[in-house]
Design an enzyme around this catalytic site. Structure first.
Site, PDB file in Angstrom:
ATOM      1  N   ASP A 114      73.119 101.034 -14.172  1.00 29.89           N
ATOM      2  CA  ASP A 114      73.558 102.417 -14.392  1.00 29.89           C
ATOM      3  C   ASP A 114      74.067 102.658 -15.807  1.00 29.89           C
ATOM      4  O   ASP A 114      74.930 103.509 -16.031  1.00 29.89           O
ATOM      5  CB  ASP A 114      74.643 102.824 -13.369  1.00 29.89           C
ATOM      6  CG  ASP A 114      74.156 102.663 -11.948  1.00 29.89           C
ATOM      7  OD1 ASP A 114      72.956 102.834 -11.715  1.00 29.89           O
ATOM      8  OD2 ASP A 114      74.994 102.364 -11.073  1.00 29.89           O
ATOM      9  N   GLN A 151      68.435  97.745 -12.858  1.00 27.20           N
ATOM     10  CA  GLN A 151      69.708  97.032 -12.700  1.00 27.20           C
ATOM     11  C   GLN A 151      70.229  96.598 -14.080  1.00 27.20           C
ATOM     12  O   GLN A 151      69.923  97.248 -15.063  1.00 27.20           O
ATOM     13  CB  GLN A 151      69.568  95.827 -11.751  1.00 27.20           C
ATOM     14  CG  GLN A 151      69.368  96.222 -10.269  1.00 27.20           C
ATOM     15  CD  GLN A 151      67.941  96.615  -9.932  1.00 27.20           C
ATOM     16  OE1 GLN A 151      67.001  95.882 -10.170  1.00 27.20           O
ATOM     17  NE2 GLN A 151      67.771  97.786  -9.346  1.00 27.20           N
ATOM     18  N   GLY A 161      68.353 103.710  -9.511  1.00 27.77           N
ATOM     19  CA  GLY A 161      68.377 105.172  -9.609  1.00 27.77           C
ATOM     20  C   GLY A 161      68.477 105.488 -11.082  1.00 27.77           C
ATOM     21  O   GLY A 161      69.496 105.198 -11.706  1.00 27.77           O
ATOM     22  N   HIS A 162      67.408 105.991 -11.655  1.00 28.34           N
ATOM     23  CA  HIS A 162      67.374 106.262 -13.093  1.00 28.34           C
ATOM     24  C   HIS A 162      67.377 107.775 -13.308  1.00 28.34           C
ATOM     25  O   HIS A 162      66.472 108.469 -12.864  1.00 28.34           O
ATOM     26  CB  HIS A 162      66.135 105.607 -13.727  1.00 28.34           C
ATOM     27  CG  HIS A 162      66.191 104.108 -13.686  1.00 28.34           C
ATOM     28  ND1 HIS A 162      65.207 103.293 -14.186  1.00 28.34           N
ATOM     29  CD2 HIS A 162      67.156 103.263 -13.212  1.00 28.34           C
ATOM     30  CE1 HIS A 162      65.560 102.021 -14.001  1.00 28.34           C
ATOM     31  NE2 HIS A 162      66.722 101.991 -13.410  1.00 28.34           N
ATOM     32  N   LYS A 215      69.652 103.793 -18.501  1.00 24.95           N
ATOM     33  CA  LYS A 215      68.289 103.356 -18.865  1.00 24.95           C
ATOM     34  C   LYS A 215      67.282 104.495 -18.742  1.00 24.95           C
ATOM     35  O   LYS A 215      66.438 104.693 -19.608  1.00 24.95           O
ATOM     36  CB  LYS A 215      67.857 102.175 -17.960  1.00 24.95           C
ATOM     37  CG  LYS A 215      68.727 100.936 -18.121  1.00 24.95           C
ATOM     38  CD  LYS A 215      68.365  99.840 -17.144  1.00 24.95           C
ATOM     39  CE  LYS A 215      68.696 100.150 -15.710  1.00 24.95           C
ATOM     40  NZ  LYS A 215      70.142 100.208 -15.393  1.00 24.95           N
TER      41      LYS A 215
HETATM   42  P1  GDP Z   1      70.362 103.969 -15.126  1.00 26.93           P
HETATM   43  O1  GDP Z   1      70.323 103.423 -13.742  1.00 26.93           O
HETATM   44  O2  GDP Z   1      70.646 102.931 -16.148  1.00 26.93           O
HETATM   45  O3  GDP Z   1      69.147 104.784 -15.470  1.00 26.93           O
HETATM   46  O4  GDP Z   1      71.592 104.974 -15.152  1.00 26.93           O
HETATM   47  P2  GDP Z   1      71.974 106.071 -14.033  1.00 26.93           P
HETATM   48  O5  GDP Z   1      71.050 107.212 -14.161  1.00 26.93           O
HETATM   49  O6  GDP Z   1      72.103 105.437 -12.702  1.00 26.93           O
HETATM   50  O7  GDP Z   1      73.445 106.420 -14.451  1.00 26.93           O
HETATM   51  C1  GDP Z   1      73.753 106.933 -15.700  1.00 26.93           C
HETATM   52  C2  GDP Z   1      74.462 108.280 -15.497  1.00 26.93           C
HETATM   53  O8  GDP Z   1      75.065 108.683 -16.689  1.00 26.93           O
HETATM   54  C3  GDP Z   1      73.487 109.395 -15.130  1.00 26.93           C
HETATM   55  O9  GDP Z   1      74.146 110.329 -14.324  1.00 26.93           O
HETATM   56  C4  GDP Z   1      73.145 109.994 -16.485  1.00 26.93           C
HETATM   57  O10 GDP Z   1      72.751 111.357 -16.395  1.00 26.93           O
HETATM   58  C5  GDP Z   1      74.472 109.881 -17.192  1.00 26.93           C
HETATM   59  N1  GDP Z   1      74.422 109.685 -18.651  1.00 26.93           N
HETATM   60  C6  GDP Z   1      73.529 108.978 -19.395  1.00 26.93           C
HETATM   61  N2  GDP Z   1      73.914 108.941 -20.685  1.00 26.93           N
HETATM   62  C7  GDP Z   1      75.062 109.635 -20.743  1.00 26.93           C
HETATM   63  C8  GDP Z   1      75.979 109.931 -21.810  1.00 26.93           C
HETATM   64  O11 GDP Z   1      75.820 109.541 -22.957  1.00 26.93           O
HETATM   65  N3  GDP Z   1      77.094 110.668 -21.495  1.00 26.93           N
HETATM   66  C9  GDP Z   1      77.327 111.119 -20.231  1.00 26.93           C
HETATM   67  N4  GDP Z   1      78.428 111.827 -20.017  1.00 26.93           N
HETATM   68  N5  GDP Z   1      76.498 110.864 -19.212  1.00 26.93           N
HETATM   69  C10 GDP Z   1      75.386 110.118 -19.474  1.00 26.93           C
HETATM   70  P1  IMO Z   2      69.890 100.788 -11.718  1.00 21.22           P
HETATM   71  O1  IMO Z   2      68.470 100.424 -12.064  1.00 21.22           O
HETATM   72  C1  IMO Z   2      73.741  99.569 -10.095  1.00 21.22           C
HETATM   73  C2  IMO Z   2      73.683  96.545  -6.934  1.00 21.22           C
HETATM   74  C3  IMO Z   2      74.122  96.952  -5.550  1.00 21.22           C
HETATM   75  C4  IMO Z   2      74.677  95.658  -5.028  1.00 21.22           C
HETATM   76  C5  IMO Z   2      73.741  94.610  -5.646  1.00 21.22           C
HETATM   77  C6  IMO Z   2      72.631  94.162  -4.713  1.00 21.22           C
HETATM   78  O2  IMO Z   2      70.058 102.191 -11.293  1.00 21.22           O
HETATM   79  O3  IMO Z   2      70.817 100.365 -12.804  1.00 21.22           O
HETATM   80  P2  IMO Z   2      70.392  95.272  -3.820  1.00 21.22           P
HETATM   81  O4  IMO Z   2      70.181  96.581  -3.103  1.00 21.22           O
HETATM   82  O5  IMO Z   2      69.658  95.146  -5.097  1.00 21.22           O
HETATM   83  O6  IMO Z   2      70.191  94.102  -2.932  1.00 21.22           O
HETATM   84  O7  IMO Z   2      71.965  95.281  -4.159  1.00 21.22           O
HETATM   85  O8  IMO Z   2      73.183  95.235  -6.789  1.00 21.22           O
HETATM   86  N1  IMO Z   2      72.603  97.363  -7.521  1.00 21.22           N
HETATM   87  C7  IMO Z   2      72.780  98.254  -8.504  1.00 21.22           C
HETATM   88  N2  IMO Z   2      73.900  98.675  -9.111  1.00 21.22           N
HETATM   89  N3  IMO Z   2      72.540 100.036 -10.507  1.00 21.22           N
HETATM   90  C8  IMO Z   2      71.406  99.608  -9.909  1.00 21.22           C
HETATM   91  O9  IMO Z   2      70.183  99.920 -10.389  1.00 21.22           O
HETATM   92  C9  IMO Z   2      71.495  98.700  -8.843  1.00 21.22           C
HETATM   93  N4  IMO Z   2      70.584  98.105  -8.035  1.00 21.22           N
HETATM   94  C10 IMO Z   2      71.285  97.274  -7.241  1.00 21.22           C
HETATM   95  O10 IMO Z   2      75.091  97.968  -5.596  1.00 21.22           O
HETATM   96  O11 IMO Z   2      75.952  95.435  -5.569  1.00 21.22           O
HETATM   97 MG    MG Z   3      71.152 103.801 -11.859  1.00 18.44          MG
END
Ligand code: GDP
Ligand code: IMO
Ligand code: MG
Length: 423
Positions: free
Chosen positions: A13, A224, A40-41, A16
């Site tokens: 998270d 991840q 979840g991207h 990415k």
């Molecule tokens: P990923 O799994 O690495 O793609 O990241 P996620 O989408 O799960 O989580 C990142 C969260 O931070 C999302 O809700 C994005 O919209 C948000 N986000 C990304 N970059 C920024 C930033 O620079 N500032 C803020 N406030 N939110 C951001």
């Molecule tokens: P992105 O790509 C954050 C965490 C889960 C749990 C552990 C194992 O959005 O960064 P799993 O379902 O893979 O067996 O869970 O890994 N986890 C993540 N945490 N971002 C993710 O993906 C994750 N994918 C798995 O919360 O602790």
């Molecule tokens: Mg994510």
């Protein structure tokens, strides 16, 4: 060299999805190499927020082809939902989204096994996303799995039945109370598979080889983060794939000598969702503020993310294991208004000061040692140029660059595509 990598350096998270979307204009192909719908991207542009789970984050760009690599595990039901959400954008999915025949399938019973395994662990549960990730990779390495390519064979339903029957027996073995209606789950699954079969399946290693030969630029998108890597993460509280750089080679069939830049992405603080050690975790007002301002809720499960200070011991470890060549710092805007910031630069480990990540970072062994920095007041979210960034943020960035010995090339100041400052 044709293939750059983009990897999360913390517990996932990091942002990415946003950055892959921003960078896609420089690439011909975006290729996901591991993980599955546990990811979840999030991408935001033109006032719309998109959440992708399996589909690579370059999908909204006309110029790029998106490849789901062999290292990925695909749940047809979730994949169909993702496709449905994309329908209104009129993307040419058939030619822009290509799926490796060697990618493994997540069956409904894999999800049930995930739930049964977690329930059987009680307090020691991993906190998995319950998407069936662990059981699917277990079947892959156990040589029992079903692959996308199997769907092109006439006997795939037989194969499915045998595996699902075995899984049902295994669910019984866990001896936990898991309620399910397999007939209903299977009906959904089979319908989704029919839709999946409309897409383009490829021998992705061959496709990517030919693309490299033609000089196409490829960005491998990780899911991840490094601290969730099956080998190098905080085992057993990890996911079931190699999230680190080497995973891109095995997850796409790209040779190591074809890897170019390794882009490592991290938040200006730290978060973790699910169980497992997190030395710099905060249980106070600061942590609460990070969660609230940063809207730290899982994009896949909606669970609140645990928040804490940036951990340079862990980040250095991730930089080294991945061979990161440039860094991207996300969510600096969330820290605006903090009077003081802390950065963990060493651990007190069983009474001794150490600066490397030890075997076990459970709270009873590790206490973080912090360096304090001055915070900044300014709202960063409207800033577009590096010259606008406040001095104290620049001092924070300089400090991190010195510690990590890698330049920070992008500073992200908000979730939108446009809120991205290149340095
Ligand atoms: P990923 O799994 O690495 O793609 O990241 P996620 O989408 O799960 O989580 C990142 C969260 O931070 C999302 O809700 C994005 O919209 C948000 N986000 C990304 N970059 C920024 C930033 O620079 N500032 C803020 N406030 N939110 C951001
Ligand atoms: P992105 O790509 C954050 C965490 C889960 C749990 C552990 C194992 O959005 O960064 P799993 O379902 O893979 O067996 O869970 O890994 N986890 C993540 N945490 N971002 C993710 O993906 C994750 N994918 C798995 O919360 O602790
Ligand atoms: Mg994510």
């Amino acid at each position: 060299m044709a293939v750059d990598l983009l990897l999360g350096l913390q517990w996932g998270d990091e942002g990415k999805g946003k950055i892959v979307d921003v960078l896609t204009e420089n690439y011909d192909i975006i290729a996901r190499f591991q993980g599955g719908p546990n990811a979840g991207h999030t991408l935001e542009f033109d006032g719309i927020k998109h959440i992708l789970h399996t589909i690579p984050s370059g999908i909204f760009h006309k110029n790029a082809v998106n490849v789901v690599g062999n290292g990925v595990v695909i749940d047809p039901v979730i994949f169909k939902k993702e496709l449905d959400a994309l329908k209104k954008f009129n993307l040419d999915i058939k030619s822009k989204l290509l799926i490796s025949r060697k990618a493994h399938l997540i069956l409904p019973t894999h999800r049930l096994l995930d739930a049964a395994s977690e329930a059987s662990k009680g307090k020691a549960k991993i906190g998995s996303t319950l998407k069936g990730i662990g059981p699917t990779y277990m079947d892959k390495t156990g040589r029992n799995g079903m692959r996308i390519g199997d769907l092109e064979l006439s006997d795939w339903k037989e194969k499915y039945r045998n595996l699902a029957n075995k899984h049902e027996a295994m669910i019984g073995f866990y001896n936990v109370d898991i309620q399910y209606n397999l007939a209903e789950l299977e009906s959904d699954f089979f319908k989704s598979i029919e839709e999946l079969k409309e897409l383009t399946f490829i021998d992705s290693e061959e496709y990517l080889y030919q693309a490299q030969k033609k000089g196409k630029k490829i960005l491998a998108e990780g899911a991840q983060g490094s601290l969730l890597d099956i080998d190098f993460g905080t085992y057993p509280y990890v996911t079931s794939s190699n999230t680190t750089a080497a995973g891109a080679c095995t997850g796409l069939g790209v040779a190591p000598n074809q890897i170019g830049g390794v882009k490592g992405i991290f938040k200006a603080y730290a978060t973790r969702v699910g169980s497992g050690p997190f030395p710099t975790e905060l249980f106070d007002k600061d942590g609460e503020t990070m969660g609230r301002v940063g809207n730290e809720f899982g994009a896949t499960t909606g669970r609140p993310r645990r928040c804490g200070w940036l951990d340079l011991v862990a980040l250095k470890y991730a930089v080294r294991i991945n061979g990161v060549t440039e860094l991207m710092m996300m969510k600096g805007d969330v820290l605006s208004g903090f009077k003081k910031l802390k950065v963990c630069t060493a651990y007190n480990y069983k009474g001794e000061k150490i600066t490397h990540l030890p075997y076990n970072i459970e709270a009873e062994n590790v206490t973080p040692i912090y360096t304090e920095m001055k915070g900044w007041e300014a709202d960063l979210t409207k800033m577009t140029k590096k010259e606008q960034l406040p001095d104290n943020l620049m001092a924070y960035i300089d400090f991190l660059e010195k510690e990590l010995e890698v330049p920070i090339k992008i500073v992200s100041v908000g979730p939108d595509r446009t809120q991205t400052i290149h340095r």
